[in-house]
Design a protein around this motif. Structure first.
Motif, PDB file in Angstrom:
ATOM      1  N   ILE A 317       0.805  -1.275  -0.006  1.00  0.00           N
ATOM      2  CA  ILE A 317      -0.120   0.022   0.071  1.00  0.00           C
ATOM      3  C   ILE A 317       0.893   1.200   0.005  1.00  0.00           C
ATOM      4  CG2 ILE A 317      -1.540   1.391   1.282  1.00  0.00           C
ATOM      5  CD1 ILE A 317      -2.710  -1.336   2.019  1.00  0.00           C
ATOM      6  N   ASN A 318       2.033   1.374   0.783  1.00  0.00           N
ATOM      7  CA  ASN A 318       2.863   2.327   0.787  1.00  0.00           C
ATOM      8  C   ASN A 318       3.582   2.574  -0.596  1.00  0.00           C
ATOM      9  OD1 ASN A 318       2.559   2.936   3.549  1.00  0.00           O
ATOM     10  ND2 ASN A 318       4.420   1.556   4.097  1.00  0.00           N
ATOM     11  N   LYS A 319       3.831   1.464  -1.348  1.00  0.00           N
ATOM     12  CA  LYS A 319       4.195   1.839  -2.642  1.00  0.00           C
ATOM     13  C   LYS A 319       3.168   2.429  -3.673  1.00  0.00           C
ATOM     14  CE  LYS A 319       6.875  -1.321  -5.123  1.00  0.00           C
ATOM     15  NZ  LYS A 319       7.012  -2.584  -5.452  1.00  0.00           N
ATOM     16  N   ASP A 320       2.005   2.102  -3.498  1.00  0.00           N
ATOM     17  CA  ASP A 320       0.814   2.809  -3.961  1.00  0.00           C
ATOM     18  C   ASP A 320       0.627   4.132  -3.766  1.00  0.00           C
ATOM     19  OD1 ASP A 320       0.216   0.546  -5.487  1.00  0.00           O
ATOM     20  OD2 ASP A 320      -1.705  -0.294  -4.180  1.00  0.00           O
ATOM     21  N   ILE A 321       0.927   4.441  -2.404  1.00  0.00           N
ATOM     22  CA  ILE A 321       1.061   6.006  -1.879  1.00  0.00           C
ATOM     23  C   ILE A 321       2.161   6.662  -2.717  1.00  0.00           C
ATOM     24  CG2 ILE A 321       1.343   7.720   0.111  1.00  0.00           C
ATOM     25  CD1 ILE A 321      -0.126   5.275   1.542  1.00  0.00           C
ATOM     26  N   ILE A 322       3.313   6.196  -2.705  1.00  0.00           N
ATOM     27  CA  ILE A 322       4.222   6.840  -3.411  1.00  0.00           C
ATOM     28  C   ILE A 322       4.069   7.006  -4.901  1.00  0.00           C
ATOM     29  CG2 ILE A 322       6.778   6.610  -4.080  1.00  0.00           C
ATOM     30  CD1 ILE A 322       7.220   5.253  -1.458  1.00  0.00           C
ATOM     31  N   ASP A 323       3.339   6.159  -5.665  1.00  0.00           N
ATOM     32  CA  ASP A 323       2.955   6.324  -6.916  1.00  0.00           C
ATOM     33  C   ASP A 323       1.876   7.433  -7.205  1.00  0.00           C
ATOM     34  OD1 ASP A 323       4.465   4.172  -8.035  1.00  0.00           O
ATOM     35  OD2 ASP A 323       2.980   2.770  -7.931  1.00  0.00           O
ATOM     36  N   ASN A 324       1.219   7.620  -6.128  1.00  0.00           N
ATOM     37  CA  ASN A 324       0.112   8.730  -5.882  1.00  0.00           C
ATOM     38  C   ASN A 324       0.972   9.959  -5.772  1.00  0.00           C
ATOM     39  OD1 ASN A 324      -2.115  10.276  -4.051  1.00  0.00           O
ATOM     40  ND2 ASN A 324      -2.805   9.500  -5.783  1.00  0.00           N
ATOM     41  N   GLU A 325       1.908   9.972  -4.766  1.00  0.00           N
ATOM     42  CA  GLU A 325       2.588  11.302  -4.867  1.00  0.00           C
ATOM     43  C   GLU A 325       3.541  11.540  -5.885  1.00  0.00           C
ATOM     44  OE1 GLU A 325       5.047  10.183  -1.263  1.00  0.00           O
ATOM     45  OE2 GLU A 325       3.309  11.016   0.108  1.00  0.00           O
ATOM     46  N   THR A 326       4.031  10.791  -6.710  1.00  0.00           N
ATOM     47  CA  THR A 326       4.604  11.020  -7.960  1.00  0.00           C
ATOM     48  C   THR A 326       3.674  11.603  -8.930  1.00  0.00           C
ATOM     49  OG1 THR A 326       6.172   9.046  -7.424  1.00  0.00           O
ATOM     50  CG2 THR A 326       6.116  10.006  -9.728  1.00  0.00           C
ATOM     51  N   GLU A 327       2.584  11.213  -8.950  1.00  0.00           N
ATOM     52  CA  GLU A 327       1.595  11.850 -10.137  1.00  0.00           C
ATOM     53  C   GLU A 327       1.362  13.198  -9.663  1.00  0.00           C
ATOM     54  OE1 GLU A 327      -2.751  10.780 -11.692  1.00  0.00           O
ATOM     55  OE2 GLU A 327      -1.980   9.132 -10.149  1.00  0.00           O
ATOM     56  N   ILE A 328       1.143  13.267  -8.187  1.00  0.00           N
ATOM     57  CA  ILE A 328       0.621  14.511  -7.819  1.00  0.00           C
ATOM     58  C   ILE A 328       1.827  15.474  -8.132  1.00  0.00           C
ATOM     59  CG2 ILE A 328       0.054  16.041  -5.966  1.00  0.00           C
ATOM     60  CD1 ILE A 328      -1.402  13.379  -4.684  1.00  0.00           C
ATOM     61  N   PHE A 329       2.902  15.264  -8.018  1.00  0.00           N
ATOM     62  CA  PHE A 329       4.157  15.950  -8.014  1.00  0.00           C
ATOM     63  C   PHE A 329       4.455  16.305  -9.439  1.00  0.00           C
ATOM     64  CE2 PHE A 329       8.658  16.449  -9.188  1.00  0.00           C
ATOM     65  CZ  PHE A 329       9.038  17.519  -8.221  1.00  0.00           C
ATOM     66  N   LYS A 330       4.220  15.476 -10.520  1.00  0.00           N
ATOM     67  CA  LYS A 330       4.300  15.855 -11.689  1.00  0.00           C
ATOM     68  C   LYS A 330       3.242  16.658 -12.068  1.00  0.00           C
ATOM     69  CE  LYS A 330       6.400  11.538 -13.298  1.00  0.00           C
ATOM     70  NZ  LYS A 330       6.522  10.397 -14.352  1.00  0.00           N
ATOM     71  N   LEU A 331       1.976  16.582 -11.982  1.00  0.00           N
ATOM     72  CA  LEU A 331       0.854  17.357 -12.355  1.00  0.00           C
ATOM     73  C   LEU A 331       1.260  18.783 -11.726  1.00  0.00           C
ATOM     74  CD1 LEU A 331      -2.094  18.058 -13.212  1.00  0.00           C
ATOM     75  CD2 LEU A 331      -2.966  17.488 -10.857  1.00  0.00           C
ATOM     76  N   ASN A 332       1.456  19.115 -10.463  1.00  0.00           N
ATOM     77  CA  ASN A 332       1.880  20.466 -10.079  1.00  0.00           C
ATOM     78  C   ASN A 332       3.008  21.049 -10.503  1.00  0.00           C
ATOM     79  OD1 ASN A 332      -0.220  20.042  -8.153  1.00  0.00           O
ATOM     80  ND2 ASN A 332       0.968  19.320  -6.428  1.00  0.00           N
ATOM     81  N   THR A 333       3.917  20.286 -10.941  1.00  0.00           N
ATOM     82  CA  THR A 333       5.125  20.784 -11.823  1.00  0.00           C
ATOM     83  C   THR A 333       4.679  21.239 -12.906  1.00  0.00           C
ATOM     84  OG1 THR A 333       6.739  18.982 -10.364  1.00  0.00           O
ATOM     85  CG2 THR A 333       7.565  20.237 -12.329  1.00  0.00           C
ATOM     86  N   ASN A 334       4.233  20.512 -13.652  1.00  0.00           N
ATOM     87  CA  ASN A 334       3.467  20.955 -15.202  1.00  0.00           C
ATOM     88  C   ASN A 334       2.740  22.453 -14.881  1.00  0.00           C
ATOM     89  OD1 ASN A 334       5.075  19.181 -16.926  1.00  0.00           O
ATOM     90  ND2 ASN A 334       3.402  17.470 -16.186  1.00  0.00           N
ATOM     91  N   ILE A 335       2.162  22.405 -14.124  1.00  0.00           N
ATOM     92  CA  ILE A 335       1.111  23.432 -13.852  1.00  0.00           C
ATOM     93  C   ILE A 335       2.222  24.688 -13.661  1.00  0.00           C
ATOM     94  CG2 ILE A 335      -0.288  24.838 -12.158  1.00  0.00           C
ATOM     95  CD1 ILE A 335      -1.750  22.131 -11.627  1.00  0.00           C
ATOM     96  N   GLU A 336       3.333  24.443 -12.905  1.00  0.00           N
ATOM     97  CA  GLU A 336       4.123  25.575 -12.340  1.00  0.00           C
ATOM     98  C   GLU A 336       5.041  25.971 -13.738  1.00  0.00           C
ATOM     99  OE1 GLU A 336       4.976  27.341  -9.837  1.00  0.00           O
ATOM    100  OE2 GLU A 336       3.107  26.885  -9.056  1.00  0.00           O
ATOM    101  N   LEU A 337       5.393  24.954 -14.616  1.00  0.00           N
ATOM    102  CA  LEU A 337       6.022  25.234 -15.834  1.00  0.00           C
ATOM    103  C   LEU A 337       5.235  26.028 -16.675  1.00  0.00           C
ATOM    104  CD1 LEU A 337       7.746  21.746 -16.485  1.00  0.00           C
ATOM    105  CD2 LEU A 337       8.924  23.831 -16.022  1.00  0.00           C
ATOM    106  N   ASN A 338       3.688  25.582 -16.840  1.00  0.00           N
ATOM    107  CA  ASN A 338       3.030  26.341 -17.683  1.00  0.00           C
ATOM    108  C   ASN A 338       2.775  27.976 -17.184  1.00  0.00           C
ATOM    109  OD1 ASN A 338       2.294  24.342 -19.455  1.00  0.00           O
ATOM    110  ND2 ASN A 338       0.477  23.671 -18.309  1.00  0.00           N
ATOM    111  N   LYS A 339       2.915  28.080 -15.886  1.00  0.00           N
ATOM    112  CA  LYS A 339       2.702  29.614 -15.453  1.00  0.00           C
ATOM    113  C   LYS A 339       3.983  30.151 -15.762  1.00  0.00           C
ATOM    114  CE  LYS A 339       1.528  30.106 -10.995  1.00  0.00           C
ATOM    115  NZ  LYS A 339       1.202  29.866  -9.617  1.00  0.00           N
ATOM    116  N   GLN A 340       5.491  29.622 -15.955  1.00  0.00           N
ATOM    117  CA  GLN A 340       6.531  30.296 -16.130  1.00  0.00           C
ATOM    118  C   GLN A 340       6.547  30.486 -17.586  1.00  0.00           C
ATOM    119  OE1 GLN A 340       9.048  31.605 -14.201  1.00  0.00           O
ATOM    120  NE2 GLN A 340       7.626  30.929 -12.298  1.00  0.00           N
ATOM    121  N   GLN A 341       6.016  29.564 -18.198  1.00  0.00           N
ATOM    122  CA  GLN A 341       5.896  29.826 -19.711  1.00  0.00           C
ATOM    123  C   GLN A 341       5.128  30.929 -20.063  1.00  0.00           C
ATOM    124  OE1 GLN A 341       7.882  28.025 -22.169  1.00  0.00           O
ATOM    125  NE2 GLN A 341       7.176  30.050 -23.486  1.00  0.00           N
TER     126      GLN A 341
END
Length: 416
Positions: A317-341
């Motif tokens: 279950i912890n591995k699934d939680i980390i996969d979820n955190e990875t997905e959230i991080f990528k989403l938020n990072t791409n949002i920040e990239l779009n703002k900077q662009q």
């Protein structure tokens, strides 16, 4: 005479040679190596070696020493038929040395060492992530210093232009071509510029001190901060250290799973005990004797009420939680990239407009200069147009620095 000229040239060039210079990339490298948090990586490595050494000792012989003296309120009594046998003593003494040697534990020791290694990599990567996140703070400080540096150059150019204009006006007043007191307005403006210099220098020094503390390098107001052109590469893949950290956390969980899987494997130990006591192994001999025992022991936890299985399911279950955190991080990072662009695109459009405005302002100032010489306008009107040009040039500098900052932030967010 020739030698004197050479010495004078060297003395003139010495300040420029000795002037300290620094780049944004150097600041990144310095904060990574000099920031106090960077020391943790070595400390974690030392700590891990000690913990690994402790785990490895389980494969070495385990030696223990025991000694005791007891008094028994009652002892075994022998039948009258065995009256020749000496009765046992109520007081008894024994000292033993025991040696236990692990022979087989199903690879549990190796799995524990692998887990410690994985934990070290995770902790060290966390330190790297924390240091990486300081880069945006470096960006903010560095480009604010650059803005102060460029603004000072502009203000210096304005001061030089006003000083030259003041001489012209004073000459015109002397020969009656310009109204008296026209120079007073220019002198007042020059005093304001002196105040602006002091304010700029004070703000710049505060920023430099903050940056100097972060990178642990002594900087001062004379330090030249290089204004290198920042380029961005628009690519789809993120290369942030946080993504590596997520992967290392998953590997750590896999190693924890391996340790758990070996907890219930059979363990085979060899043992030997040597001792001296009264009585010894022969309970019928009431005298001090030496003795020893040797043997092997098997320990196998056959049933644990599915405790081990449930712990392993929890790790999954912890591995699934980390996969979820990875997905959230990528989403938020791409949002920040779009703002900077969007910030980059907006600022580039502003710069194009600034250049057009400055060209127009220069034409207006050129006309105002001619009108002032001919007495058509006052010094105040001329200063208004000069200030308008200075402010627009300052805006252009500000937008150029903002563009560099946005591009640098983009690169940091991307992981370049």
């Amino acid at each position: 005479m020739k030698q004197l000229i050479i010495i004078l040239i060297l003395l003139t060039a010495l300040p420029s040679i000795a002037q300290q210079s620094i780049t944004l990339e150097e600041c990144y490298n310095l904060v990574t190596t000099n920031y106090p948090l960077a020391k943790q990586s070595k400390l974690l490595n030392t700590q891990n070696k000690l913990e690994a050494a402790v785990i490895s000792t389980s494969q070495l012989p385990q030696i223990s020493l025991d000694a005791y003296a007891t008094y028994l309120s009652d002892v075994i009594e022998f039948p009258a038929a065995m009256s020749a046998v000496e009765p046992l003593n109520n007081d008894q003494y024994r000292a033993t040395v025991s040696v236990n040697q692990l022979i087989y534990n199903g690879g549990a020791t190796g799995a524990s060492l692998d887990l410690k290694s994985a934990q070290l990599k995770t902790k060290q990567k966390q330190v790297e992530v924390s240091l990486y996140q300081l880069k945006q703070q470096i960006n903010q400080l560095y480009f604010s210093i650059l803005l102060a540096q460029e603004s000072k150059l502009l203000l210096n150019a304005k001061q030089t232009q006003l000083q030259a204009k003041l001489k012209e006006i004073q000459s015109g007043i002397k020969y009656g071509a310009v109204l008296p007191s026209s120079d007073k307005v220019l002198q007042a403006e020059l005093l304001k510029i002196d105040q602006q210099f002091k304010e700029l220098e004070s703000n710049k020094l505060t920023l430099i001190q903050s940056l100097s503390s972060l990178i642990s390098l002594q900087l001062n107001s004379s330090t030249l901060f290089q204004n290198s052109l920042v380029e961005t590469q628009l690519q789809t893949d993120l290369t942030r250290p946080e993504l590596e950290l997520f992967q290392l956390k998953k590997e750590e969980i896999e190693n924890s799973e391996s340790v758990l899987s070996k907890q219930n494997t059979p363990k085979l130990l060899g043992f030997a005990t040597g001792g001296y006591g009264n009585p010894g192994l022969n309970m019928l001999d009431n005298s001090f004797q030496t003795f020893y025992t040797v043997g092997v022991k098997l320990n196998w936890k056959v049933f644990d009420w599915n405790s081990n299985k449930k712990q392993r399911e929890s790790l999954l279950i912890n591995k699934d939680i980390i996969d979820n955190e990875t997905e959230i991080f990528k989403l938020n990072t791409n949002i920040e990239l779009n703002k900077q662009q969007k910030e980059i695109d907006k600022t580039e459009a502003f710069i194009t407009s600034d250049l057009e405005i400055i060209n127009l302002r220069k034409e207006v100032l050129k006309s105002a200069d001619s009108q002032l010489k001919n007495g058509v306008i006052t010094s105040s009107a001329y200063i208004t147009e000069l200030t308008n040009l200075y402010e627009d040039e300052n805006t252009l500098v500000k937008h150029k620095i903002q563009l560099q900052l946005a591009k640098s932030n983009y690169n940091i967010i991307k992981g370049q």
